[in-house]
Write a protein that holds these residues in place. Structure first.
Motif, PDB file in Angstrom:
ATOM      1  N   ARG A 235       0.727  -1.277  -0.342  1.00 31.54           N
ATOM      2  CA  ARG A 235       0.009  -0.090   0.463  1.00 31.54           C
ATOM      3  C   ARG A 235       0.638   0.922   0.098  1.00 31.54           C
ATOM      4  O   ARG A 235       0.785   1.800  -0.463  1.00 31.54           O
ATOM      5  N   ALA A 236       1.905   1.360   0.928  1.00 32.13           N
ATOM      6  CA  ALA A 236       2.652   2.548   1.038  1.00 32.13           C
ATOM      7  C   ALA A 236       3.395   2.874  -0.646  1.00 32.13           C
ATOM      8  O   ALA A 236       3.557   3.990  -1.227  1.00 32.13           O
ATOM      9  N   SER A 237       3.376   1.342  -1.477  1.00 32.82           N
ATOM     10  CA  SER A 237       4.260   1.363  -2.739  1.00 32.82           C
ATOM     11  C   SER A 237       3.262   2.930  -4.042  1.00 32.82           C
ATOM     12  O   SER A 237       3.930   3.024  -5.162  1.00 32.82           O
ATOM     13  N   ILE A 238       1.998   2.630  -3.418  1.00 31.59           N
ATOM     14  CA  ILE A 238       1.465   3.639  -4.605  1.00 31.59           C
ATOM     15  C   ILE A 238       0.603   4.996  -4.047  1.00 31.59           C
ATOM     16  O   ILE A 238       0.091   5.168  -4.623  1.00 31.59           O
ATOM     17  N   ALA A 239       1.576   5.076  -3.355  1.00 29.50           N
ATOM     18  CA  ALA A 239       0.515   6.954  -2.613  1.00 29.50           C
ATOM     19  C   ALA A 239       1.040   7.719  -3.878  1.00 29.50           C
ATOM     20  O   ALA A 239       0.027   7.823  -2.579  1.00 29.50           O
ATOM     21  N   ASP A 240       2.049   7.342  -4.125  1.00 25.35           N
ATOM     22  CA  ASP A 240       1.780   8.526  -5.496  1.00 25.35           C
ATOM     23  C   ASP A 240       1.213   8.561  -6.528  1.00 25.35           C
ATOM     24  O   ASP A 240       1.023   9.713  -7.234  1.00 25.35           O
ATOM     25  N   THR A 241       0.301   7.560  -6.303  1.00 23.82           N
ATOM     26  CA  THR A 241      -0.371   7.111  -8.277  1.00 23.82           C
ATOM     27  C   THR A 241      -1.961   7.620  -7.771  1.00 23.82           C
ATOM     28  O   THR A 241      -2.330   7.977  -6.140  1.00 23.82           O
ATOM     29  N   THR A 242      -2.877   7.983  -9.014  1.00 22.78           N
ATOM     30  CA  THR A 242      -3.821   8.757  -8.478  1.00 22.78           C
ATOM     31  C   THR A 242      -5.273   7.950  -9.747  1.00 22.78           C
ATOM     32  O   THR A 242      -4.718   7.442 -10.596  1.00 22.78           O
ATOM     33  N   GLY A 243      -5.925   9.106  -9.594  1.00 28.92           N
ATOM     34  CA  GLY A 243      -7.437   8.271 -10.252  1.00 28.92           C
ATOM     35  C   GLY A 243      -7.811   7.463 -11.113  1.00 28.92           C
ATOM     36  O   GLY A 243      -7.653   5.972  -9.732  1.00 28.92           O
ATOM     37  N   GLU A 244      -7.453   6.829 -11.489  1.00 27.46           N
ATOM     38  CA  GLU A 244      -8.755   4.719 -12.119  1.00 27.46           C
ATOM     39  C   GLU A 244      -7.403   3.995 -11.506  1.00 27.46           C
ATOM     40  O   GLU A 244      -7.384   2.871 -11.474  1.00 27.46           O
ATOM     41  N   THR A 245      -5.850   4.193 -12.238  1.00 26.44           N
ATOM     42  CA  THR A 245      -4.952   3.608 -11.953  1.00 26.44           C
ATOM     43  C   THR A 245      -5.099   3.661  -9.677  1.00 26.44           C
ATOM     44  O   THR A 245      -4.942   1.785  -9.625  1.00 26.44           O
ATOM     45  N   ARG A 246      -5.379   4.214  -9.488  1.00 26.24           N
ATOM     46  CA  ARG A 246      -4.844   4.106  -8.019  1.00 26.24           C
ATOM     47  C   ARG A 246      -6.122   3.500  -7.337  1.00 26.24           C
ATOM     48  O   ARG A 246      -6.345   2.736  -6.214  1.00 26.24           O
ATOM     49  N   GLU A 247      -7.413   3.756  -7.359  1.00 23.35           N
ATOM     50  CA  GLU A 247      -9.047   2.858  -8.023  1.00 23.35           C
ATOM     51  C   GLU A 247      -8.785   1.552  -7.849  1.00 23.35           C
ATOM     52  O   GLU A 247      -9.366   0.754  -7.288  1.00 23.35           O
ATOM     53  N   MET A 248      -7.715   0.954  -8.719  1.00 23.03           N
ATOM     54  CA  MET A 248      -7.767  -0.336  -9.024  1.00 23.03           C
ATOM     55  C   MET A 248      -6.691  -1.422  -8.248  1.00 23.03           C
ATOM     56  O   MET A 248      -7.006  -1.952  -7.638  1.00 23.03           O
ATOM     57  N   PHE A 249      -5.574  -0.339  -8.030  1.00 29.84           N
ATOM     58  CA  PHE A 249      -4.859  -1.287  -6.516  1.00 29.84           C
ATOM     59  C   PHE A 249      -5.450  -0.456  -5.609  1.00 29.84           C
ATOM     60  O   PHE A 249      -5.551  -1.616  -4.766  1.00 29.84           O
ATOM     61  N   ASP A 250      -6.707   0.018  -4.816  1.00 31.06           N
ATOM     62  CA  ASP A 250      -7.042  -0.171  -3.517  1.00 31.06           C
ATOM     63  C   ASP A 250      -7.798  -0.759  -4.184  1.00 31.06           C
ATOM     64  O   ASP A 250      -7.765  -1.876  -2.931  1.00 31.06           O
ATOM     65  N   THR A 251      -8.363  -1.834  -5.430  1.00 28.53           N
ATOM     66  CA  THR A 251      -9.739  -2.327  -5.389  1.00 28.53           C
ATOM     67  C   THR A 251      -8.782  -3.924  -5.165  1.00 28.53           C
ATOM     68  O   THR A 251      -9.153  -5.034  -3.972  1.00 28.53           O
ATOM     69  N   LEU A 252      -7.614  -4.142  -5.403  1.00 27.41           N
ATOM     70  CA  LEU A 252      -6.971  -5.383  -5.054  1.00 27.41           C
ATOM     71  C   LEU A 252      -6.339  -5.479  -4.380  1.00 27.41           C
ATOM     72  O   LEU A 252      -6.568  -6.628  -3.453  1.00 27.41           O
ATOM     73  N   ILE A 253      -5.952  -4.519  -3.456  1.00 32.91           N
ATOM     74  CA  ILE A 253      -5.403  -5.017  -2.157  1.00 32.91           C
ATOM     75  C   ILE A 253      -6.701  -5.134  -0.958  1.00 32.91           C
ATOM     76  O   ILE A 253      -6.266  -6.309  -0.404  1.00 32.91           O
ATOM     77  N   ALA A 254      -7.643  -4.231  -1.760  1.00 38.16           N
ATOM     78  CA  ALA A 254      -8.777  -5.086  -0.084  1.00 38.16           C
ATOM     79  C   ALA A 254      -8.651  -6.441  -0.843  1.00 38.16           C
ATOM     80  O   ALA A 254      -9.503  -7.176   0.310  1.00 38.16           O
ATOM     81  N   GLN A 255      -9.014  -6.691  -2.289  1.00 40.14           N
ATOM     82  CA  GLN A 255      -9.460  -8.230  -2.266  1.00 40.14           C
ATOM     83  C   GLN A 255      -8.143  -9.730  -1.763  1.00 40.14           C
ATOM     84  O   GLN A 255      -8.881 -10.094  -1.440  1.00 40.14           O
ATOM     85  N   ALA A 256      -7.555  -8.476  -1.992  1.00 35.07           N
ATOM     86  CA  ALA A 256      -5.901  -9.611  -1.184  1.00 35.07           C
ATOM     87  C   ALA A 256      -6.487  -9.989  -0.011  1.00 35.07           C
ATOM     88  O   ALA A 256      -5.935 -10.933   0.481  1.00 35.07           O
ATOM     89  N   GLU A 257      -6.716  -8.770   0.725  1.00 38.40           N
ATOM     90  CA  GLU A 257      -6.749  -8.880   2.229  1.00 38.40           C
ATOM     91  C   GLU A 257      -8.046  -9.273   2.938  1.00 38.40           C
ATOM     92  O   GLU A 257      -7.826 -10.284   3.137  1.00 38.40           O
ATOM     93  N   GLU A 258      -9.029  -9.759   1.338  1.00 37.40           N
ATOM     94  CA  GLU A 258      -9.939 -10.618   2.010  1.00 37.40           C
ATOM     95  C   GLU A 258      -9.609 -12.271   2.287  1.00 37.40           C
ATOM     96  O   GLU A 258     -10.301 -12.962   3.052  1.00 37.40           O
ATOM     97  N   TRP A 259      -8.968 -12.426   0.616  1.00 38.36           N
ATOM     98  CA  TRP A 259      -7.930 -13.373   0.905  1.00 38.36           C
ATOM     99  C   TRP A 259      -7.527 -13.953   2.102  1.00 38.36           C
ATOM    100  O   TRP A 259      -7.650 -15.348   2.560  1.00 38.36           O
TER     101      TRP A 259
END
Length: 358
Positions: A235-259
C-alpha cells in the motif's frame, strides 16, 4: 522413534507407513511436490525434468534453485540393493557429467525435450514461470547458474522411504568433507493413512550444515529483495498514484486482504531489490504459493495467475475463470490487465475459497 502416533481413546500407538508399490510412485510424488523436501538452507526448487540422461545413466529429477544452483535428485526404495552404496556413486557420476556445461549446451542437450514439452525456451523461463514474488533477476540468475555449472557446485538430494545405516554413514562423511563444493541432502519420505487422510512425513536425515556459502574466489551472493507480512508495504508503494490507477490498486489490495483473512491463506508483500517492483502475495499454506500475484510494476497494476496452483488447489474454479477471460486462458504465470473486472475478482474469490476448503 520418529513417526506418526495416534490415540483413539486408549494408549498411543505408532502408525505404520504405507508401503510404496514401486519407486515410480515415490518418484512421481517428489516430482509433483518438490516443496515436500526439507532441504538445508530451505531453497525453492523448480523441477526442470525427470529421467534425464546424464552421461551413461538417467537422473530421476533435475531441478534448479531460484539462486541458480542445480539440484540433482535421485529416488530409491530402501529395499532396492542400490540404496546401500550405488545410489551415491550414481548421483556423483551425474554431477561429474554436468560439471563444465554451458547453459545453452544444457538447454539444447539433456534438457531440450523437457523444456520444449513444458513450453519453456530456457531454464530461466522455467524459473520465471514459478517466480510468484518476481524475485528472480535474469542477469544474476544466469551468471550464478553458469558459475555453479562451471565449478560443479551442485545440490545432491537422495530421497528414500527409509535409510539404511550404511548409507547414512557414507552421506554424513561426504557431507563433512565436501562442504565447500557440494550440499548433500539425505531425505526420507513416508506416507501414512490417518483417519482416511494421507499424511506425508518428509525428514532430513543427514547433518544440516547450513546453506552453502562460497569461499574465496567465488561469485558474491546475488542481492535479494525483502518479504514482509501483510499489505502495508504494498500500500505504501502506491502512495503517489491517483485516478483510475489508484482505484484499481485499492480494489486489488482490498480483495487480497479478503483472501488473506481465510484460514489457510497468508498475505505478504515482496519488495524487489531495485525498489521498482512490488508484489502482493496471497499465498496458500502449506504450499507457500498463491493462485495469483498482484503486481505494482512501475506504478502499473496487474494480476498474474498461476495455472499449476489452480490445477492443484482450485481445479473446479479453473474452468469458470477461463470462461470469463475467453479467448485467453490461464497459463504458467500470465498477466491480466484489461481483464480485471468485478466478475473476474468474484471468480478468483471463489477459487481461493475452494483452495481453502470452504
Amino acid at each position: 522413534m520418529t513417526g506418526i502416533w495416534t490415540n483413539s481413546g486408549g494408549e498411543w500407538e505408532s502408525g505404520k507407513p504405507r508401503a510404496f508399490e514401486d519407486e515410480a510412485k515415490l518418484h512421481e510424488l517428489i516430482k509433483e511436490n518438490p516443496q515436500f523436501l526439507p532441504l538445508s538452507g530451505s531453497p525453492r526448487l523448480v523441477v526442470l525434468g525427470s529421467e534425464i540422461r546424464l552421461g551413461n545413466g538417467y537422473t530421476d529429477i533435475l531441478a534448479v534453485e531460484t539462486s541458480g544452483r542445480p539440484a540433482i535428485i535421485d529416488v530409491k526404495l530402501e529395499r532396492n540393493p542400490e540404496a546401500r552404496k550405488a545410489i551415491v556413486s550414481q548421483i556423483i557420476a551425474y554431477a561429474a557429467f554436468l560439471q563444465g556445461f554451458g547453459i545453452e549446451d544444457l538447454e539444447q542437450g539433456p534438457l531440450r525435450r523437457f523444456l520444449g514439452d513444458a513450453g519453456h525456451a530456457s531454464i530461466l523461463d522455467a524459473v520465471k514461470a514459478e517466480d510468484q514474488e518476481g524475485a528472480v533477476d535474469a542477469d544474476s540468475f544466469r551468471a550464478s547458474l553458469q558459475d555453479y555449472l562451471q565449478r560443479g557446485s551442485f545440490r545432491l538430494v537422495l530421497v528414500l522411504d527409509d535409510v539404511p545405516a550404511e548409507l547414512e554413514r557414507v552421506v554424513a562423511y561426504l557431507d563433512a568433507i565436501t562442504v565447500q563444493a557440494l550440499t548433500i541432502d539425505l531425505i526420507t519420505l513416508k506416507v501414512y493413512e490417518v483417519g482416511g487422510v494421507q499424511v506425508a512425513l518428509p525428514q532430513r536425515v543427514s547433518p544440516d550444515l547450513g546453506a552453502y556459502q562460497p569461499s574465496g574466489g567465488s561469485r558474491p551472493a546475488a542481492p535479494r529483495g525483502r518479504l514482509t507480512d501483510g499489505s502495508a508495504a504494498f500500500r505504501a508503494s502506491i502512495a503517489d498514484t491517483t485516478g483510475e490507477t489508484r482505484e484499481m490498486f485499492d480494489t486489488l489490495i482490498a480483495q487480497a486482504e479478503e483472501w488473506g483473512a481465510l484460514s489457510n491463506v497468508c498475505l505478504s508483500t515482496y519488495m524487489g531489490v531495485k525498489g521498482e517492483n512490488y508484489t502482493l502475495l496471497p499465498r496458500i499454506m502449506p504450499d507457500k504459493a498463491g493462485l495469483v500475484t498482484i503486481w505494482n510494476n512501475n506504478q502499473q497494476p496487474s494480476v498474474q495467475v498461476w495455472r499449476t496452483m489452480f490445477e492443484r488447489r482450485a481445479p473446479r474454479a479453473l474452468e469458470s475463470v477461463e470462461r470469463i477471460i475467453e479467448p485467453g486462458r490461464i497459463g504458467k504465470g500470465n498477466h491480466l490487465k484489461e481483464e480485471i473486472t468485478p466478475e473476474i475478482l468474484k471468480a478468483l474469490t471463489r477459487a481461493y475459497q475452494e483452495a481453502n476448503g470452504d
